[in-house]
Write a protein that holds these residues in place. Structure first.
Motif, mmCIF file in Angstrom:
data_model
loop_
_atom_site.group_PDB
_atom_site.id
_atom_site.type_symbol
_atom_site.label_atom_id
_atom_site.label_comp_id
_atom_site.label_asym_id
_atom_site.label_seq_id
_atom_site.Cartn_x
_atom_site.Cartn_y
_atom_site.Cartn_z
ATOM 1 N N ILE A 79 0.858 -1.198 0.000
ATOM 2 C CA ILE A 79 0.000 0.000 0.000
ATOM 3 C C ILE A 79 0.893 1.247 0.000
ATOM 4 O O ILE A 79 0.662 2.199 -0.751
ATOM 5 C CB ILE A 79 -0.969 0.000 1.210
ATOM 6 N N VAL A 80 1.953 1.211 0.805
ATOM 7 C CA VAL A 80 2.879 2.347 0.841
ATOM 8 C C VAL A 80 3.597 2.493 -0.507
ATOM 9 O O VAL A 80 3.788 3.609 -1.000
ATOM 10 C CB VAL A 80 3.890 2.208 2.006
ATOM 11 N N ASP A 81 3.947 1.362 -1.131
ATOM 12 C CA ASP A 81 4.556 1.423 -2.470
ATOM 13 C C ASP A 81 3.623 2.129 -3.460
ATOM 14 O O ASP A 81 4.061 2.950 -4.270
ATOM 15 C CB ASP A 81 4.901 0.007 -2.951
ATOM 16 N N ASP A 82 2.334 1.817 -3.373
ATOM 17 C CA ASP A 82 1.339 2.499 -4.230
ATOM 18 C C ASP A 82 1.326 4.001 -3.939
ATOM 19 O O ASP A 82 1.216 4.818 -4.860
ATOM 20 C CB ASP A 82 -0.085 1.980 -3.935
ATOM 21 N N LEU A 83 1.385 4.345 -2.658
ATOM 22 C CA LEU A 83 1.357 5.765 -2.283
ATOM 23 C C LEU A 83 2.603 6.481 -2.796
ATOM 24 O O LEU A 83 2.526 7.616 -3.259
ATOM 25 C CB LEU A 83 1.238 5.913 -0.752
ATOM 26 N N LEU A 84 3.747 5.794 -2.727
ATOM 27 C CA LEU A 84 4.989 6.413 -3.208
ATOM 28 C C LEU A 84 4.954 6.643 -4.716
ATOM 29 O O LEU A 84 5.574 7.584 -5.212
ATOM 30 C CB LEU A 84 6.205 5.548 -2.827
ATOM 31 N N ASP A 85 4.228 5.806 -5.437
ATOM 32 C CA ASP A 85 4.093 5.999 -6.883
ATOM 33 C C ASP A 85 3.363 7.316 -7.178
ATOM 34 O O ASP A 85 3.557 7.923 -8.233
ATOM 35 C CB ASP A 85 3.331 4.817 -7.509
ATOM 36 N N ILE A 86 2.542 7.762 -6.225
ATOM 37 C CA ILE A 86 1.792 9.007 -6.404
ATOM 38 C C ILE A 86 2.513 10.197 -5.767
ATOM 39 O O ILE A 86 2.656 11.248 -6.373
ATOM 40 C CB ILE A 86 0.380 8.877 -5.768
ATOM 41 N N GLU A 87 2.967 9.982 -4.535
ATOM 42 C CA GLU A 87 3.472 11.109 -3.737
ATOM 43 C C GLU A 87 4.982 11.170 -3.646
ATOM 44 O O GLU A 87 5.525 12.158 -3.152
ATOM 45 C CB GLU A 87 2.928 11.001 -2.301
ATOM 46 N N GLY A 88 5.655 10.102 -4.090
ATOM 47 C CA GLY A 88 7.098 10.018 -3.887
ATOM 48 C C GLY A 88 7.889 10.971 -4.763
ATOM 49 O O GLY A 88 7.420 11.439 -5.798
ATOM 50 N N ASP A 89 9.117 11.230 -4.322
ATOM 51 C CA ASP A 89 10.036 12.085 -5.053
ATOM 52 C C ASP A 89 10.984 11.158 -5.836
ATOM 53 O O ASP A 89 11.667 10.314 -5.248
ATOM 54 C CB ASP A 89 10.790 12.934 -4.011
ATOM 55 N N GLY A 99 -3.053 1.981 -15.598
ATOM 56 C CA GLY A 99 -4.368 1.557 -15.105
ATOM 57 C C GLY A 99 -4.276 0.412 -14.119
ATOM 58 O O GLY A 99 -5.132 -0.479 -14.082
ATOM 59 N N LYS A 100 -3.219 0.433 -13.278
ATOM 60 C CA LYS A 100 -3.035 -0.630 -12.286
ATOM 61 C C LYS A 100 -4.101 -0.553 -11.198
ATOM 62 O O LYS A 100 -4.593 0.539 -10.874
ATOM 63 C CB LYS A 100 -1.671 -0.464 -11.601
ATOM 64 N N LEU A 101 -4.405 -1.706 -10.651
ATOM 65 C CA LEU A 101 -5.310 -1.750 -9.503
ATOM 66 C C LEU A 101 -4.492 -1.439 -8.252
ATOM 67 O O LEU A 101 -3.648 -2.238 -7.847
ATOM 68 C CB LEU A 101 -5.958 -3.140 -9.386
ATOM 69 N N THR A 102 -4.724 -0.264 -7.692
ATOM 70 C CA THR A 102 -3.960 0.137 -6.495
ATOM 71 C C THR A 102 -4.910 0.569 -5.381
ATOM 72 O O THR A 102 -6.076 0.896 -5.642
ATOM 73 C CB THR A 102 -3.011 1.317 -6.795
ATOM 74 N N TYR A 103 -4.389 0.616 -4.167
ATOM 75 C CA TYR A 103 -5.199 1.081 -3.028
ATOM 76 C C TYR A 103 -5.649 2.524 -3.216
ATOM 77 O O TYR A 103 -6.834 2.822 -3.049
ATOM 78 C CB TYR A 103 -4.468 0.821 -1.700
ATOM 79 N N PRO A 104 -4.722 3.439 -3.559
ATOM 80 C CA PRO A 104 -5.188 4.819 -3.737
ATOM 81 C C PRO A 104 -6.238 4.952 -4.856
ATOM 82 O O PRO A 104 -7.134 5.792 -4.752
ATOM 83 C CB PRO A 104 -3.917 5.598 -4.096
ATOM 84 N N ALA A 105 -6.143 4.118 -5.900
ATOM 85 C CA ALA A 105 -7.137 4.206 -6.981
ATOM 86 C C ALA A 105 -8.531 3.850 -6.474
ATOM 87 O O ALA A 105 -9.525 4.412 -6.914
ATOM 88 C CB ALA A 105 -6.748 3.288 -8.147
ATOM 89 N N LEU A 106 -8.611 2.912 -5.539
ATOM 90 C CA LEU A 106 -9.924 2.523 -5.021
ATOM 91 C C LEU A 106 -10.350 3.359 -3.817
ATOM 92 O O LEU A 106 -11.496 3.779 -3.714
ATOM 93 C CB LEU A 106 -9.934 1.030 -4.649
ATOM 94 N N TYR A 107 -9.416 3.584 -2.889
ATOM 95 C CA TYR A 107 -9.803 4.201 -1.614
ATOM 96 C C TYR A 107 -9.371 5.660 -1.471
ATOM 97 O O TYR A 107 -9.742 6.313 -0.501
ATOM 98 C CB TYR A 107 -9.182 3.416 -0.450
ATOM 99 N N GLY A 108 -8.533 6.137 -2.385
ATOM 100 C CA GLY A 108 -7.973 7.482 -2.224
ATOM 101 C C GLY A 108 -6.729 7.429 -1.355
ATOM 102 O O GLY A 108 -6.480 6.441 -0.651
ATOM 103 N N VAL A 109 -5.962 8.498 -1.422
ATOM 104 C CA VAL A 109 -4.676 8.553 -0.722
ATOM 105 C C VAL A 109 -4.843 8.508 0.797
ATOM 106 O O VAL A 109 -4.176 7.735 1.501
ATOM 107 C CB VAL A 109 -3.906 9.831 -1.159
ATOM 108 N N GLN A 110 -5.756 9.320 1.287
ATOM 109 C CA GLN A 110 -5.956 9.446 2.735
ATOM 110 C C GLN A 110 -6.354 8.118 3.378
ATOM 111 O O GLN A 110 -5.739 7.651 4.339
ATOM 112 C CB GLN A 110 -7.034 10.514 2.971
ATOM 113 N N ARG A 111 -7.383 7.507 2.815
ATOM 114 C CA ARG A 111 -7.895 6.241 3.353
ATOM 115 C C ARG A 111 -6.836 5.123 3.207
ATOM 116 O O ARG A 111 -6.686 4.291 4.099
ATOM 117 C CB ARG A 111 -9.201 5.877 2.624
#
Ligand code: IPE
Ligand code: IPE
Ligand code: MG
Ligand code: MG
Ligand code: MG
Length: 293
Positions: free
Chosen positions: A218-228, A243-255
């Protein structure tokens, strides 16, 4: 701070062992040996071997020298999995660990073979270790099943064939807990197996590992969005691009962040059962969930 020192110290020990396990780059056929060393040593947190070592130590294991090759076998398998994951037919990535991916440096055929070689070498390393045969067999059973179609490969298959689909909670959890969770689970489990604790404690490590492994992805997914990019060492934005199935894609970053934190708490409550000896594992769990790379 204490955990940073632990990570740094164990990383050095693991890297020295990896260096002694891998054939020299001058050895014929040089290209394949160069490619193995390139991917293994270009960077990496070494989190799987370090988790295995801390599980071994938390379970009372006291012969680190003997355990080290087994811990390193996990890094070999991990390296195989991302060399293949980066190939054009998979995620088609150009950066890994802050450097060009294997196939861009050595060509696709050699990158494919480098992955094969590392996978095979992991088992050679386990066989060559100084543990008794029964322990070796149990470790090999654990690691090979964690990589198979009920593990990493199974998760990777669903990951690639589901690109562009609507994510569902069940499918997402399957992908993440298999493609990444299983090897992390195996890392904690083999530490307990080698320390020869009763089966109940081995399964506690597995349970904590599955929580931590899911949190890790889940953190790896978040880093793909927010990482430097300069810190993470791999290109961001690739998951939504494919179009990968990721946690942020389904639940959003916060959740998604909250879900990773809940899993962290669940893993830590299991590590607490190991008392004072489990504290390093709890610290590593915090590191994994709070990491920026
Ligand atoms: C990245 O793993 C690949 C996944 C399974 C998510 P790491 O984040 O452990 O990568 P390195 O080993 O530190 O480069
Ligand atoms: C990879 O998941 C899991 C592996 C088995 C390597 P990702 O495809 O999200 O990993 P990264 O982001 O490329 O490291
Ligand atoms: Mg992938
Ligand atoms: Mg990838
Ligand atoms: Mg990723």
């Amino acid at each position: 701070v204490e955990i940073d020192d632990y990570l740094k110290e164990k990383k050095e020990v693991v890297e020295a062992e990896l260096d002694s396990l891998l054939p020299p780059s001058q050895e014929y056929p040089e290209t394949i040996h160069e490619s193995l060393r390139y991917s293994v040593f270009v960077g990496g947190k070494r989190i799987r071997p370090i988790l295995a070592i801390s599980s071994y130590e938390a379970c009372g294991g006291d012969d680190l020298e003997r355990f080290l090759p087994l811990a390193c076998s996990l890094e070999l398998i991990h390296t195989f999995s991302f060399i293949h994951d980066d190939l054009p037919c998979m995620d088609d990535d150009d950066y890994r660990r802050g450097a060009k991916t294997s196939h861009l440096v050595f060509g696709e055929a050699v990158a494919l073979l480098a992955g094969d070689a590392l996978f095979n070498m992991a088992f050679e390393v386990i066989l060559g270790s100084q543990f008794d045969d029964t322990t070796k067999v149990r470790v090999m059973e654990e690691i090979s099943s964690s990589v198979g179609t009920r593990g990493v490969i199974g998760g990777q298959v669903i990951d690639v064939i589901s690109e562009g689909e609507e994510p569902t909670p069940e499918k997402l959890e399957f992908i993440h807990s298999k493609k990444t969770g299983k090897l992390i689970e195996a890392s904690l489990t083999i530490g307990a197996i080698c320390a020869k604790v009763p089966s109940e404690k081995i399964s506690w490590m597995g349970q904590a590992g599955s929580k931590l492994g899911l949190a890790f992805q889940i953190v790896d997914d978040l880093l793909d969005i927010e990482g430097d990019f300069d810190v993470v060492g791999k290109r961001g934005g690739k998951d939504s691009f494919h179009g990968k199935l990721t946690y942020p894609a389904l639940y959003g970053v916060q959740r998604s962040r909250e879900m990773a934190q809940d899993l962290r708490d669940e893993a830590k409550s299991i590590f607490e059962r190991f008392g004072k000896k489990g504290e390093i594992l709890s610290g590593l769990t915090d590191f994994i969930v709070d990491r920026v790379y």
